[in-house]
Design a protein around this motif. Structure first.
Motif, PDB file in Angstrom:
ATOM      1  N   VAL A 157       0.842  -1.201   0.000  1.00 48.04           N
ATOM      2  CA  VAL A 157       0.000   0.000   0.000  1.00 48.04           C
ATOM      3  C   VAL A 157       0.880   1.253   0.000  1.00 48.04           C
ATOM      4  O   VAL A 157       0.622   2.227  -0.729  1.00 48.04           O
ATOM      5  N   ASN A 159      -8.581  -6.385   4.857  1.00 45.08           N
ATOM      6  CA  ASN A 159      -8.966  -5.250   4.013  1.00 45.08           C
ATOM      7  C   ASN A 159      -8.347  -5.298   2.620  1.00 45.08           C
ATOM      8  O   ASN A 159      -8.666  -4.457   1.777  1.00 45.08           O
ATOM      9  N   TYR A 165      -9.253  -3.342  -0.950  1.00 46.53           N
ATOM     10  CA  TYR A 165      -8.222  -2.457  -1.498  1.00 46.53           C
ATOM     11  C   TYR A 165      -7.980  -2.759  -2.974  1.00 46.53           C
ATOM     12  O   TYR A 165      -7.928  -1.839  -3.809  1.00 46.53           O
ATOM     13  N   LYS A 190      -8.747  -0.320  -6.222  1.00 48.06           N
ATOM     14  CA  LYS A 190      -7.687   0.056  -7.145  1.00 48.06           C
ATOM     15  C   LYS A 190      -8.087  -0.257  -8.583  1.00 48.06           C
ATOM     16  O   LYS A 190      -7.771   0.505  -9.507  1.00 48.06           O
TER      17      LYS A 190
END
Length: 431
Positions: free
Chosen positions: A226, A291, A295, A299
């Motif tokens: 991330v 998560n 995510y 994206k």
């Protein structure tokens, strides 16, 4: 009873129980029990839907019989429980399958019998939760009339190299004498050897931290992914560079699903909270990993929008829906969470997976398998699972099924050379 002539009953014939029953069944009388009569019928016909045991191996276990009738377990002196230990919707241990199996075992328990648990649990669960059920139903007394042991499973579904007999086995028993009997029992089939733990609680704790450790290491590289994405740095290139140091651990980012790594840490944190301690590090790792599916989905949406791909009306192909590569198991697959997040953005998805059973997928998740081909192309691709079938695909083959301008490809498992994907015309995202 002597160890040599002790008949073994294996309760639960899934990814853990079936390979165990087959190995013991090569040299001693074994009853493989499962409440799923369809599963029993399949095994009797020589077919394993999990693909963990080939038909030839089933046939080679000449002393193994299958049954859905608990009464057939009465002839067994050693009973091994190998049922799943999932979590509920609030991430709390769901002991119902374990306790139901314990009730079944208790109904056939005799004086002198040994009950061994392989299901992953928190430290103390065997003696605090299971033993009272065994005593109450059987009317027998623990460590006087019957005995217990714990030998945690270390099965790695889909792995044809690190199989049951090639992985060292932790063993334990409720008395020193029983611990020795149990260790000798497993030593008869485990080529890699055994590790006798000093107590059942030690063996339980050892198992649960194995997967908690992996969970935390993966959470670390997921968080790095991330961070590096925001910095415009390719995470895999960073990890490969760092891996040039001899003691750098080769973990990779990804979505942590399945019935072990994504579940077992909650068993440990549950027990810790029960003892008045609120874990910090373990739960932080769980939050990060839980998560990652959302995510990745966000994206994909972000990249589609940034490359002028409309969200409404475009189809996103999802390659792979099982929880890991080369395995049909969909339990706790985070790909399902990824798809759910895409649906919240009103993205149409097409799911394909050569390993997944279509009926089981629909029954468990409500999703249906579709079809993706040059004749049925998609506008974006998420390569979610590293099945060999997908690893072998070239960028040009991927382009045939996703031919549009501005096509987005999310390489979740980093299967491909990102530069070659870009040369083929893809806008690439990978963890």
């Amino acid at each position: 009873m002597t160890l040599e002539d002790a008949r073994v009953g294996v309760v639960g014939l899934g990814y853990v129980g079936l390979p165990l029953a087959v190995e013991f069944g090569r040299s001693r009388e074994v009853v493989g029990f499962d409440t799923n009569r369809e599963r029993v019928a399949q095994l009797e016909s020589g077919y394993d839907v999990t693909r963990e045991v080939a038909g030839a191996s089933l046939a080679g276990a000449r002393f193994l019989s299958f049954s859905a009738d608990a009464a057939d377990l009465e002839q067994c002196s050693i009973l091994i429980v190998t049922v799943p230990t999932p979590i509920d919707g609030a991430n709390r241990p769901d002991l119902r399958p374990l306790l139901k199996a314990t009730e079944t075992v208790a109904s056939v328990l005799k004086a002198g019998d040994i009950v061994i648990y392989e299901s992953t649990v928190y430290p103390g669960c065997t003696e605090e939760q299971c033993v009272p059920v065994l005593e109450a139903i059987s009317g027998l007394q623990y460590n006087k009339d019957f005995f217990c042991g714990y030998s945690p499973e270390r099965v790695n579904p889909g792995d044809k190299i690190n199989t049951l007999t090639r992985i060292k086995k932790i063993t334990s028993g409720s008395t020193p004498e029983v611990a020795k009997i149990i260790d000798n029992l497993y030593s008869s089939i485990i080529l890699a050897g055994t590790y006798p733990a000093s107590a059942i609680r030690v063996a339980e704790a050892a198992k649960v931290i194995e997967n908690a450790q992996r969970d935390l290491n993966i959470a670390f590289v997921n968080e790095l992914s991330v961070i590096f994405e925001r910095l415009g740095i390719d995470t895999i290139e960073v990890l490969e560079a760092a891996g040039s140091k001899w003691n750098f651990l080769p973990y990779r980012p990804g979505m942590v699903g399945g019935h072990c790594i994504g579940v077992d840490p909650y068993y440990l944190t549950h027990k810790a909270e029960e003892m008045g301690y609120h874990p910090q590090v373990i739960l932080a790792g769980r939050r990060i990993n839980d998560n990652m599916a959302r995510y990745v989905a966000r994206k994909v949406v972000q990249m589609m929008l940034s490359h002028k791909q409309p969200i409404l009306g475009n189809r996103v192909g999802i390659l792979g829906v099982t929880f890991k590569e080369n395995c049909p198991d969909i339990r706790n697959s985070k790909v399902v969470d990824l798809i759910a997040e895409l649906h919240r953005w009103n993205v149409e998805t097409v799911v394909v997976d050569p390993w997944c059973d279509s009926d089981e997928l629909y029954r468990e998740t409500g999703l249906r398998l579709g079809s993706i081909s040059a004749a049925e192309p998609v506008d974006a691709l998420v390569v979610a699972v590293g099945h060999n079938e997908y690893r072998s695909m070239s960028p040009s083959q991927l382009r045939e099924i996703c031919p549009g301008d501005g096509a987005v490809l999310a390489d979740v498992k980093s299967l491909y050379n990102r530069h070659l994907l870009a040369e083929a015309g893809f806008n690439v995202f990978r963890l």
